[in-house]
Design a protein around this motif. Structure first.
Motif, mmCIF file in Angstrom:
data_model
loop_
_atom_site.group_PDB
_atom_site.id
_atom_site.type_symbol
_atom_site.label_atom_id
_atom_site.label_comp_id
_atom_site.label_asym_id
_atom_site.label_seq_id
_atom_site.Cartn_x
_atom_site.Cartn_y
_atom_site.Cartn_z
ATOM 1 N N LEU A 83 56.085 12.757 72.970
ATOM 2 C CA LEU A 83 57.060 11.695 72.751
ATOM 3 C C LEU A 83 58.133 12.181 71.778
ATOM 4 N N PRO A 84 59.324 11.589 71.807
ATOM 5 C CA PRO A 84 60.401 12.069 70.938
ATOM 6 C C PRO A 84 60.019 12.141 69.462
ATOM 7 N N TRP A 85 59.312 11.114 68.963
ATOM 8 C CA TRP A 85 58.949 11.141 67.543
ATOM 9 C C TRP A 85 57.894 12.209 67.259
ATOM 10 N N GLN A 86 57.064 12.537 68.272
ATOM 11 C CA GLN A 86 56.108 13.629 68.096
ATOM 12 C C GLN A 86 56.839 14.976 68.040
ATOM 13 N N ALA A 87 57.845 15.132 68.891
ATOM 14 C CA ALA A 87 58.637 16.367 68.872
ATOM 15 C C ALA A 87 59.349 16.517 67.534
ATOM 16 N N ASP A 88 59.847 15.398 66.997
ATOM 17 C CA ASP A 88 60.501 15.432 65.684
ATOM 18 C C ASP A 88 59.513 15.846 64.598
ATOM 19 N N LEU A 89 58.293 15.295 64.667
ATOM 20 C CA LEU A 89 57.279 15.646 63.673
ATOM 21 C C LEU A 89 56.920 17.127 63.760
ATOM 22 N N LYS A 90 56.763 17.624 64.982
ATOM 23 C CA LYS A 90 56.434 19.044 65.152
ATOM 24 C C LYS A 90 57.531 19.937 64.580
#
Length: 240
Positions: A83-90
């Motif tokens: 998900l976009p927020w997961q990609a941001d966290l990574k």
């Protein structure tokens, strides 16, 4: 001046689970409130400046320069959801790891898996199905020497279908569990993570399974000393 601790909540984006399953929990399904109560029970509220961010709800990631420590919570989502927020966290964690003087980071369950992915390790389904309940872990020699487990009976709540099957490059294994060769990891430079939930109560873990809660009600047992793991992390990394 009190040190700043950020808790990054990623339990689930709206629609991923039914918030009503946590109706009996203080604060409902807001795990930031649960974590804050845990800090109070540990008598750390007056010693820590605490702030939570529900990143799965769109809260922004904090400026690492303003953090003295970061804890990343678990998630109903798989890291493979991308998900976009997961990609941001990574991306945020990847950039943070490159900093020689970044703050200590501790990952729980989904946070543990995301930290492993940042270090190039895979995340896969457990071969024997979901691990649900309160189980002992096996400390390695490094785990027995680690201050992370000081004063704690090594028995914790699990509630997961996926795990880290390969030890990330450069990481040291602190604990294993059946079918989990990387159950607790020390990545070095004050980055640590665990697959289990030291911060959650038995009741909360039971309710997290929603419609299955009655079916697995006897799987979880109290582990009153397990939150000490968070205090030990903060002490070991010089935050406390």
């Amino acid at each position: 001046m009190k040190k700043k601790l950020y808790f990054l909540a990623q339990m689930g984006a709206p629609g991923r689970y039914d918030p009503a399953v946590f109706a009996n929990q203080p604060g409902g399904d807001n795990e930031i409130h649960w974590f804050e109560r845990m800090l109070a029970d540990l008598k750390l509220s007056d010693r820590i400046d605490f702030e939570g961010r529900r990143i799965c709800y769109g809260d922004p990631l904090p400026d690492p320069a303003e953090a003295d420590a970061i804890v990343i919570g678990g998630s109903f989502h798989s890291v493979h959801d991308k998900l976009p927020w997961q990609a941001d966290l990574k991306d945020w964690l990847t950039a943070l790891r490159r900093k020689e003087d970044g703050p200590p980071v501790f990952g729980i369950c989904g946070g543990h898996q995301m930290m492993a992915v940042v270090h190039g390790a895979p995340v896969e389904m457990l071969e024997d199905g979901a691990r649900v309940g309160t189980f002992p872990i096996s400390l390695t020699d490094a785990g027995r020497l680690s201050p992370l487990f000081d004063g704690i009976v090594p028995r914790f709540h699990f509630g997961n279908e996926e795990h880290v099957p390969v030890v990330p490059a450069g990481a040291e294994v602190l604990a294993t569990a059946p079918g989990m060769p990387a159950c607790a990891l020390d990545f070095g430079r004050n980055w640590m993570s665990v697959q289990f939930h030291p911060e959650a109560t038995a009741g909360c873990m039971t309710e997290s399974w929603g419609p299955r809660a009655k079916e697995i009600a006897d799987h979880y047992a109290p582990t009153p000393d397990s939150p000490l793991l968070i205090a030990n992390f903060l002490k070991a990394t010089g935050v406390l």
